[in-house]
Design a protein around this motif. Structure first.
Motif, PDB file in Angstrom:
ATOM      1  N   LYS A   1     -58.796 -16.175   0.102  1.00 44.76           N
ATOM      2  CA  LYS A   1     -58.726 -17.330  -0.804  1.00 44.76           C
ATOM      3  C   LYS A   1     -59.987 -18.177  -0.690  1.00 44.76           C
ATOM      4  O   LYS A   1     -60.506 -18.687  -1.697  1.00 44.76           O
ATOM      5  CB  LYS A   1     -57.488 -18.163  -0.487  1.00 44.76           C
ATOM      6  CG  LYS A   1     -56.177 -17.459  -0.810  1.00 44.76           C
ATOM      7  CD  LYS A   1     -54.981 -18.319  -0.454  1.00 44.76           C
ATOM      8  CE  LYS A   1     -53.671 -17.592  -0.776  1.00 44.76           C
ATOM      9  NZ  LYS A   1     -52.486 -18.416  -0.424  1.00 44.76           N
ATOM     10  N   LEU A   2     -60.475 -18.330   0.533  1.00 45.39           N
ATOM     11  CA  LEU A   2     -61.711 -19.087   0.739  1.00 45.39           C
ATOM     12  C   LEU A   2     -62.871 -18.399   0.040  1.00 45.39           C
ATOM     13  O   LEU A   2     -63.709 -19.056  -0.605  1.00 45.39           O
ATOM     14  CB  LEU A   2     -61.979 -19.215   2.247  1.00 45.39           C
ATOM     15  CG  LEU A   2     -63.270 -19.924   2.657  1.00 45.39           C
ATOM     16  CD1 LEU A   2     -63.279 -21.363   2.170  1.00 45.39           C
ATOM     17  CD2 LEU A   2     -63.435 -19.876   4.174  1.00 45.39           C
ATOM     18  N   LEU A   3     -62.924 -17.086   0.135  1.00 42.63           N
ATOM     19  CA  LEU A   3     -63.984 -16.323  -0.525  1.00 42.63           C
ATOM     20  C   LEU A   3     -63.948 -16.541  -2.034  1.00 42.63           C
ATOM     21  O   LEU A   3     -64.996 -16.731  -2.672  1.00 42.63           O
ATOM     22  CB  LEU A   3     -63.828 -14.841  -0.194  1.00 42.63           C
ATOM     23  CG  LEU A   3     -64.796 -13.885  -0.892  1.00 42.63           C
ATOM     24  CD1 LEU A   3     -66.227 -14.167  -0.468  1.00 42.63           C
ATOM     25  CD2 LEU A   3     -64.415 -12.439  -0.561  1.00 42.63           C
ATOM     26  N   ARG A   4     -62.755 -16.539  -2.615  1.00 45.04           N
ATOM     27  CA  ARG A   4     -62.633 -16.738  -4.064  1.00 45.04           C
ATOM     28  C   ARG A   4     -63.167 -18.091  -4.486  1.00 45.04           C
ATOM     29  O   ARG A   4     -63.896 -18.216  -5.479  1.00 45.04           O
ATOM     30  CB  ARG A   4     -61.174 -16.595  -4.501  1.00 45.04           C
ATOM     31  CG  ARG A   4     -60.992 -16.602  -6.018  1.00 45.04           C
ATOM     32  CD  ARG A   4     -59.568 -16.873  -6.428  1.00 45.04           C
ATOM     33  NE  ARG A   4     -59.190 -18.255  -6.137  1.00 45.04           N
ATOM     34  CZ  ARG A   4     -59.501 -19.290  -6.925  1.00 45.04           C
ATOM     35  NH1 ARG A   4     -60.198 -19.108  -8.028  1.00 45.04           N
ATOM     36  NH2 ARG A   4     -59.117 -20.506  -6.611  1.00 45.04           N
ATOM     37  N   VAL A   5     -62.832 -19.132  -3.730  1.00 45.41           N
ATOM     38  CA  VAL A   5     -63.296 -20.488  -4.052  1.00 45.41           C
ATOM     39  C   VAL A   5     -64.815 -20.555  -3.982  1.00 45.41           C
ATOM     40  O   VAL A   5     -65.473 -21.147  -4.849  1.00 45.41           O
ATOM     41  CB  VAL A   5     -62.653 -21.509  -3.085  1.00 45.41           C
ATOM     42  CG1 VAL A   5     -63.306 -22.875  -3.249  1.00 45.41           C
ATOM     43  CG2 VAL A   5     -61.157 -21.606  -3.342  1.00 45.41           C
ATOM     44  N   ILE A   6     -65.396 -19.948  -2.948  1.00 43.40           N
ATOM     45  CA  ILE A   6     -66.848 -19.990  -2.788  1.00 43.40           C
ATOM     46  C   ILE A   6     -67.540 -19.222  -3.917  1.00 43.40           C
ATOM     47  O   ILE A   6     -68.560 -19.663  -4.449  1.00 43.40           O
ATOM     48  CB  ILE A   6     -67.248 -19.416  -1.416  1.00 43.40           C
ATOM     49  CG1 ILE A   6     -66.688 -20.301  -0.292  1.00 43.40           C
ATOM     50  CG2 ILE A   6     -68.764 -19.311  -1.285  1.00 43.40           C
ATOM     51  CD1 ILE A   6     -66.866 -19.721   1.091  1.00 43.40           C
ATOM     52  N   GLN A   7     -66.958 -18.089  -4.305  1.00 42.01           N
ATOM     53  CA  GLN A   7     -67.573 -17.282  -5.368  1.00 42.01           C
ATOM     54  C   GLN A   7     -67.445 -17.946  -6.730  1.00 42.01           C
ATOM     55  O   GLN A   7     -68.410 -18.001  -7.503  1.00 42.01           O
ATOM     56  CB  GLN A   7     -66.919 -15.895  -5.404  1.00 42.01           C
ATOM     57  CG  GLN A   7     -67.304 -14.999  -4.246  1.00 42.01           C
ATOM     58  CD  GLN A   7     -66.580 -13.670  -4.297  1.00 42.01           C
ATOM     59  OE1 GLN A   7     -65.460 -13.580  -4.794  1.00 42.01           O
ATOM     60  NE2 GLN A   7     -67.197 -12.628  -3.777  1.00 42.01           N
ATOM     61  N   GLU A   8     -66.260 -18.441  -7.043  1.00 46.14           N
ATOM     62  CA  GLU A   8     -65.994 -18.987  -8.367  1.00 46.14           C
ATOM     63  C   GLU A   8     -66.449 -20.436  -8.527  1.00 46.14           C
ATOM     64  O   GLU A   8     -66.552 -20.938  -9.646  1.00 46.14           O
ATOM     65  CB  GLU A   8     -64.491 -18.894  -8.669  1.00 46.14           C
ATOM     66  CG  GLU A   8     -63.911 -17.483  -8.626  1.00 46.14           C
ATOM     67  CD  GLU A   8     -64.541 -16.570  -9.645  1.00 46.14           C
ATOM     68  OE1 GLU A   8     -64.938 -17.066 -10.712  1.00 46.14           O
ATOM     69  OE2 GLU A   8     -64.639 -15.355  -9.363  1.00 46.14           O
ATOM     70  N   LYS A   9     -66.665 -21.113  -7.381  1.00 45.10           N
ATOM     71  CA  LYS A   9     -67.027 -22.532  -7.390  1.00 45.10           C
ATOM     72  C   LYS A   9     -65.975 -23.389  -8.094  1.00 45.10           C
ATOM     73  O   LYS A   9     -66.280 -24.387  -8.741  1.00 45.10           O
ATOM     74  CB  LYS A   9     -68.403 -22.741  -8.031  1.00 45.10           C
ATOM     75  CG  LYS A   9     -69.553 -22.149  -7.235  1.00 45.10           C
ATOM     76  CD  LYS A   9     -70.893 -22.444  -7.882  1.00 45.10           C
ATOM     77  CE  LYS A   9     -72.055 -22.029  -6.995  1.00 45.10           C
ATOM     78  NZ  LYS A   9     -72.039 -20.623  -6.600  1.00 45.10           N
ATOM     79  N   THR A  10     -64.740 -22.943  -7.995  1.00 41.83           N
ATOM     80  CA  THR A  10     -63.604 -23.718  -8.502  1.00 41.83           C
ATOM     81  C   THR A  10     -62.501 -23.663  -7.454  1.00 41.83           C
ATOM     82  O   THR A  10     -62.427 -22.726  -6.663  1.00 41.83           O
ATOM     83  CB  THR A  10     -63.061 -23.163  -9.827  1.00 41.83           C
ATOM     84  OG1 THR A  10     -62.600 -21.832  -9.626  1.00 41.83           O
ATOM     85  CG2 THR A  10     -64.123 -23.208 -10.916  1.00 41.83           C
ATOM     86  N   VAL A  11     -61.644 -24.672  -7.481  1.00 44.81           N
ATOM     87  CA  VAL A  11     -60.540 -24.726  -6.546  1.00 44.81           C
ATOM     88  C   VAL A  11     -59.258 -25.040  -7.317  1.00 44.81           C
ATOM     89  O   VAL A  11     -59.275 -25.827  -8.263  1.00 44.81           O
ATOM     90  CB  VAL A  11     -60.794 -25.779  -5.444  1.00 44.81           C
ATOM     91  CG1 VAL A  11     -60.866 -27.183  -6.011  1.00 44.81           C
ATOM     92  CG2 VAL A  11     -59.732 -25.706  -4.359  1.00 44.81           C
ATOM     93  N   ARG A  12     -58.181 -24.396  -6.930  1.00 45.78           N
ATOM     94  CA  ARG A  12     -56.885 -24.680  -7.541  1.00 45.78           C
ATOM     95  C   ARG A  12     -55.972 -25.249  -6.462  1.00 45.78           C
ATOM     96  O   ARG A  12     -55.738 -24.623  -5.434  1.00 45.78           O
ATOM     97  CB  ARG A  12     -56.259 -23.425  -8.130  1.00 45.78           C
ATOM     98  CG  ARG A  12     -54.884 -23.663  -8.750  1.00 45.78           C
ATOM     99  CD  ARG A  12     -54.329 -22.424  -9.399  1.00 45.78           C
ATOM    100  NE  ARG A  12     -55.152 -22.023 -10.550  1.00 45.78           N
ATOM    101  CZ  ARG A  12     -54.851 -20.997 -11.338  1.00 45.78           C
ATOM    102  NH1 ARG A  12     -53.760 -20.278 -11.098  1.00 45.78           N
ATOM    103  NH2 ARG A  12     -55.636 -20.687 -12.351  1.00 45.78           N
TER     104      ARG A  12
END
Length: 459
Positions: free
Chosen positions: A248-259
């Protein structure tokens, strides 16, 4: 329905030095004055006749004070609020918000806003300046340290992710703060979080935020990624996170968005990540504690902070630095390290690194007199015991010689006392200070163990 406002009133509202935003009973914008347009950086045609949730990046309707006033009839006075427009601009205001009723029916809501965005940033910067380390405050002259500082300075010029790794106590957070201080993000927040200190059940909500009711007791909160917007987020011991959480942390860093946890919208976040490991990252990957894909994302710039035992020439510099620090803090006048203590410090391996050195000196200065030097008997017992064991081990023959226990202990004590006298050039008084015993007791032991005074000199 709210009645149409006469043109003269609209002109008056546009002249006010406070932001005005009025929505109808459906949450659509009816009035949006010039001041509010300046505060939020949006044109009127981007706001009017559009729903609040389409204009601002709220994770849920419960985050919007205007909608709370509209739906539940709540009023807010001098309410401080930080939020993001759909353009990703961060705004901080102090608001008065209340519902509008027409003929006893709730027909809309109004927000009167005072912009404190610049004040908030200045306060945040001042707070960070008071707490922040800089490269100039990193003490050391060794080649290993200088090379690490140079690479860290170069990394501070960009917003790329940085991975700092090294043993506990080497000063990795000091490097992280220095990188932030010298970066274009220095005016933004610097937020540090030790991931190992968070219970697994709360990690996601703390990092990414949550909406009200997302889990039992959840009141709705912004996560650390949103709080660090425009600045730097330091994640210590990321290898302690579970594999799903690392994904999940990787996704946030890659997408530069947070849910947010329980939310339905992705919020853009502009954050620089500095990750910290207390072990070699390759070892962490091989043993399954760090996802390789997360490692490659975090290690755009990879910096190894050297342990203290690999830079012995920095030990005297750091010792003097900490002595000066605690002299000021404790109102003392300690001159420095005695020659014996300096020799012991140079021989010690410092498993706790710079942090251990700091704590050893602080502990010594808690029991020392107002002035003088730090002597070996001021040091903690574990250091003296460890040094004693090392000296005994060094004096033991390669082949084990079986002998009675009493004789073995006497031989070990004799060897240790002789070595101590050698370090003090035969000065019995100084040797007694090192050993933490009285001069008379040492003389008794010397006589009993047949270490004759002809081998020594007294003060």
């Amino acid at each position: 329905m709210l009645p149409e406002m006469p043109a003269v009133y609209k002109q008056l509202i546009d002249k006010l030095d406070a932001g005005i935003h009025i929505v109808d009973r459906n949450g659509q914008s009816l009035i949006y004055n010039e001041k509010m347009s300046q505060i939020e950086g949006m044109d009127k045609d981007e706001v009017l006749r559009k729903n609040i949730m389409d204009i601002f990046l709220f994770a849920s309707e419960e985050d919007s004070r205007l909608l709370q006033a509209l739906k539940h009839g709540r009023s807010f006075r001098s309410e401080r609020q930080t939020y993001f427009t759909f353009k990703g601009k961060e705004i901080t205001t102090v608001n008065d918000i209340f519902p509008i009723e027409v003929d006893g029916v709730r027909a809309g809501a109004v927000e009167i806003a005072e912009d404190i965005t610049k004040l908030e940033r200045m306060t945040r910067r001042k707070r960070q300046d008071n707490l922040r380390f800089t490269f100039e405050r990193i003490v050391g002259e060794s080649i290993q340290l200088k090379e690490t500082v140079q690479r860290a300075r170069q990394a501070s010029r960009t917003a790329s992710a940085v991975l700092l790794y090294g043993e506990t106590g080497t000063g990795k957070e000091l490097f992280a703060q220095s990188i932030h201080s010298e970066s274009p993000r220095a005016a933004g927040p610097f937020i540090a979080q030790n991931c190992a200190a968070l219970p697994e059940s709360l990690i996601e909500g703390i990092l990414f935020g949550s909406v009200k009711g997302a889990f039992t007791g959840a009141s709705g909160q912004t996560g650390l990624f949103e709080q660090a917007a425009g600045g730097t987020l330091l994640l210590d011991e990321v290898n302690s996170l579970s594999t799903p959480m690392q994904a999940k942390l990787l996704r946030v860093i890659q997408e530069k968005t947070v849910r947010r946890l329980g939310g339905t919208k992705d919020v853009p976040v502009d954050v620089r990540i500095i990750a910290v490991l207390n072990e070699d990252p390759l070892t962490a990957m091989q043993q399954g504690r760090l996802r390789p894909d997360l490692y490659y994302r975090l290690s755009v710039v990879s910096l190894a902070v050297p342990p203290l035992r690999e830079r012995p020439r920095d030990i005297p510099l750091l010792s003097n630095f900490f002595i000066s620090l605690f002299n000021e803090r404790f109102q003392l006048n300690v001159a420095g390290l005695s020659k014996e203590t300096e020799a012991l410090f140079n021989d010690y391996e410092w498993p706790g690194n710079v942090r251990e050195l700091e704590h050893v000196i602080e502990g010594a200065m808690n029991i020392i007199h107002h002035a003088g030097s730090i002597e070996p008997h001021h040091l903690p017992g574990h250091m003296r015991l460890r040094m004693l064991k090392e000296d005994i081990r060094a004096s033991e023959p390669a082949a084990f010689e079986q002998k009675p226990l009493k004789e073995h202990l006497e031989d070990s004590e004799r060897t240790y006392l002789k070595e101590t006298l050698r370090r003090t050039n035969g000065n019995v008084t100084r040797a007694a200070n090192i050993l933490g015993m009285s001069r008379q007791s040492l003389q008794y032991r010397l006589k009993k163990l047949q270490i004759y005074r002809s081998d020594t000199a007294d003060s």
